[in-house]
Enzyme design. Sequence first.
Site, PDB file in Angstrom:
ATOM      1  N   GLU A  65       0.891  -1.181   0.000  1.00 47.11           N
ATOM      2  CA  GLU A  65       0.000   0.000   0.000  1.00 47.11           C
ATOM      3  C   GLU A  65       0.916   1.214   0.000  1.00 47.11           C
ATOM      4  O   GLU A  65       1.530   1.529   1.018  1.00 47.11           O
ATOM      5  CB  GLU A  65      -0.890   0.001   1.245  1.00 47.11           C
ATOM      6  CG  GLU A  65      -1.880  -1.152   1.315  1.00 47.11           C
ATOM      7  CD  GLU A  65      -3.031  -1.010   0.326  1.00 47.11           C
ATOM      8  OE1 GLU A  65      -3.107   0.008  -0.399  1.00 47.11           O
ATOM      9  OE2 GLU A  65      -3.857  -1.937   0.277  1.00 47.11           O
ATOM     10  N   CYS A  69      -2.203   9.151   2.902  1.00 50.18           N
ATOM     11  CA  CYS A  69      -1.897   8.621   1.564  1.00 50.18           C
ATOM     12  C   CYS A  69      -2.946   9.064   0.558  1.00 50.18           C
ATOM     13  O   CYS A  69      -2.620   9.381  -0.580  1.00 50.18           O
ATOM     14  CB  CYS A  69      -1.768   7.099   1.609  1.00 50.18           C
ATOM     15  SG  CYS A  69      -3.166   6.295   2.390  1.00 50.18           S
TER      16      CYS A  69
HETATM   17  P1  NAD Z   1       8.653   4.739   4.315  1.00 51.09           P
HETATM   18  O1  NAD Z   1       8.520   3.917   3.093  1.00 51.09           O
HETATM   19  O2  NAD Z   1       9.827   5.617   4.465  1.00 51.09           O
HETATM   20  O3  NAD Z   1       8.652   3.823   5.621  1.00 51.09           O
HETATM   21  C1  NAD Z   1       7.605   2.926   5.896  1.00 51.09           C
HETATM   22  C2  NAD Z   1       8.128   1.790   6.753  1.00 51.09           C
HETATM   23  O4  NAD Z   1       9.088   1.027   6.005  1.00 51.09           O
HETATM   24  C3  NAD Z   1       8.841   2.214   8.035  1.00 51.09           C
HETATM   25  O5  NAD Z   1       8.490   1.316   9.054  1.00 51.09           O
HETATM   26  C4  NAD Z   1      10.309   2.074   7.654  1.00 51.09           C
HETATM   27  O6  NAD Z   1      11.161   1.874   8.763  1.00 51.09           O
HETATM   28  C5  NAD Z   1      10.266   0.852   6.778  1.00 51.09           C
HETATM   29  N1  NAD Z   1      11.396   0.705   5.842  1.00 51.09           N
HETATM   30  C6  NAD Z   1      12.207   1.667   5.351  1.00 51.09           C
HETATM   31  N2  NAD Z   1      13.115   1.136   4.500  1.00 51.09           N
HETATM   32  C7  NAD Z   1      12.852  -0.190   4.442  1.00 51.09           C
HETATM   33  C8  NAD Z   1      13.414  -1.271   3.714  1.00 51.09           C
HETATM   34  N3  NAD Z   1      14.427  -1.089   2.868  1.00 51.09           N
HETATM   35  N4  NAD Z   1      12.892  -2.504   3.882  1.00 51.09           N
HETATM   36  C9  NAD Z   1      11.821  -2.698   4.703  1.00 51.09           C
HETATM   37  N5  NAD Z   1      11.256  -1.706   5.429  1.00 51.09           N
HETATM   38  C10 NAD Z   1      11.765  -0.463   5.298  1.00 51.09           C
HETATM   39  O7  NAD Z   1       7.293   5.568   4.396  1.00 51.09           O
HETATM   40  P2  NAD Z   1       6.888   6.686   5.464  1.00 51.09           P
HETATM   41  O8  NAD Z   1       7.666   7.921   5.179  1.00 51.09           O
HETATM   42  O9  NAD Z   1       6.917   6.099   6.827  1.00 51.09           O
HETATM   43  O10 NAD Z   1       5.348   6.906   5.107  1.00 51.09           O
HETATM   44  C11 NAD Z   1       4.914   7.839   4.160  1.00 51.09           C
HETATM   45  C12 NAD Z   1       4.521   7.154   2.870  1.00 51.09           C
HETATM   46  O11 NAD Z   1       3.569   6.131   3.128  1.00 51.09           O
HETATM   47  C13 NAD Z   1       3.831   8.094   1.888  1.00 51.09           C
HETATM   48  O12 NAD Z   1       4.317   7.848   0.598  1.00 51.09           O
HETATM   49  C14 NAD Z   1       2.372   7.679   1.980  1.00 51.09           C
HETATM   50  O13 NAD Z   1       1.601   8.011   0.855  1.00 51.09           O
HETATM   51  C15 NAD Z   1       2.490   6.221   2.193  1.00 51.09           C
HETATM   52  N6  NAD Z   1       1.255   5.672   2.771  1.00 51.09           N
HETATM   53  C16 NAD Z   1       0.489   4.838   1.993  1.00 51.09           C
HETATM   54  C17 NAD Z   1      -0.711   4.348   2.498  1.00 51.09           C
HETATM   55  C18 NAD Z   1      -1.587   3.418   1.708  1.00 51.09           C
HETATM   56  O14 NAD Z   1      -2.389   2.734   2.310  1.00 51.09           O
HETATM   57  N7  NAD Z   1      -1.458   3.337   0.397  1.00 51.09           N
HETATM   58  C19 NAD Z   1      -1.115   4.713   3.779  1.00 51.09           C
HETATM   59  C20 NAD Z   1      -0.303   5.556   4.527  1.00 51.09           C
HETATM   60  C21 NAD Z   1       0.895   6.036   4.010  1.00 51.09           C
END
Ligand code: NAD
Length: 468
Positions: free
Chosen positions: A240, A274
């Site tokens: 997501e 999001c």
């Molecule tokens: P992010 O991708 O930076 O981090 C999300 C999670 O992934 C964190 O727990 C982080 O520690 C982990 N992570 C980071 N690098 C990783 C890797 N290489 N392998 C595995 N895990 C890793 O996102 P964010 O900044 O926390 O959140 C914002 C983003 O999330 C925005 O783009 C937003 O649109 C999206 N989002 C999407 C939805 C949806 O349902 N589509 C909902 C909420 C937020």
Amino acid sequence: MSEFTLTIDGQAAPTHQTIPVVNPATGKPFADCPDTTRAQLDQAMDAAQRAYPAWAADEAARRAAMHACAEALRAKAAEIGRVLTQEQGKPLENAIGEVVGGAVWFDLTAGLPLDAEVLQDDDEQRIELHRKPLGVVGAITPWNFPIILAIWKIAPALLAGNTLVLKPSPYTPLSSLAVGEVLRDVLPPGVFQVVSGGDDLGKWVTEHPAVRKISFTGSVPTGKKIAEVAAPDLKRVTLELGGNDPAIVLGDMDPKAVAEKLFWGAFQNSGQVCVAIKRLYVDEAIYQPIVRELAALAKQVPVGDGLESDTKLGPINNAPQFERVKELVDDAVAAGAKVEAGGGPLDRDGYFFAPTVLTDVAEGVRIVDEEQFGPALPIIPFRDVDDAIERANATHFGLGGSVWTSDVARGTDLAKRLQCGTGWVNQHLNLVPNAPFGGSKWSGIGYENGPWGLAAFTEYQVINVAKS
Ligand code: NAD
């Protein structure tokens, strides 16, 4: 030492190292979270594997446990909500609402069917279709809605018979650790673990051989990395990811009547949603009045510490995101955008950014083309609605989109032309438990919620019995 503890095998695990957690309303650390070691992650995965057979075997116990989780969360909603506000920034009322919403989700998920279907039953053979759990699920969550987005994963994964290891964002780990502490008294040991740490821990979870499925919510770049790391082991993935939702407002709308809905569609949770409206396309016939109304709302909305009772918008969650929003707004202004409201950080501690409305900006400028994920909205005029739809679709993103018009039939037809997972008419952001939620194109793979979300934590098994 952290006052928040990892949940591994139904118990608090010792903390060896910690990571500071910053309150975005002050910009200063206010607590620590445990930094999970690789050995502890192995213990968490072991516990999840050991708990799996008994958990998968008793559906009635799982359904009862869902309601027990809901009840336990409701009892602690105020406490967990307070922690969520401190680490995330959102108004306390919304934070408590998020926890209560999670409890509602547990209750609703408890009622979803998992029954086998009979595909054929005649003289020749009886063919049954069963839904089987996958095993251990790794759930990885972002910092904007840490609780509800985790529960969208935990509840269906556990109901389906999987066990789960949750890794929250390093910016908002504490409320998830608190959920672990509450649910460890409700669920059998090993069914649900919570481990906190940095981005590397997310990678370790993804590559861990015990994990059969990764359910991830976060950014597009991280989603792509996860797909890559999961591929050699053919782990199932649900991704997501980010969005850059367009909202298209037709000229038959009353600007005064619609402005507040548009405002909250864009600025809810300080734009860190999001499926927030991230590009607003408005028919030129009502463009000026819409801009005026939205700018007025942006100037008067109370922005502050989420713990203060009159706050409606909190800070941006973290320093890198704050810098990014600032960079995108500055870039737009350098490209000729006009600031109708806000335009920069507030003069106070913490990551506060004034709710910002921009005009004289269009495709080709970063704040229109990229996901800003913050309290800054570009408003773009259009003359021809077909052109607006084309511009709305000219992106790799495809999470949500909306059309606003007094002609609902026309609005519905236009919404169907948007390339996105959810198309709204005269609303935006309204996510419901009884519809699948997911993104087209780069906004994701797979669906969450309802029977579709539950199915994502199962696989089919066909049982085919010869009759003769
Ligand atoms: P992010 O991708 O930076 O981090 C999300 C999670 O992934 C964190 O727990 C982080 O520690 C982990 N992570 C980071 N690098 C990783 C890797 N290489 N392998 C595995 N895990 C890793 O996102 P964010 O900044 O926390 O959140 C914002 C983003 O999330 C925005 O783009 C937003 O649109 C999206 N989002 C999407 C939805 C949806 O349902 N589509 C909902 C909420 C937020």
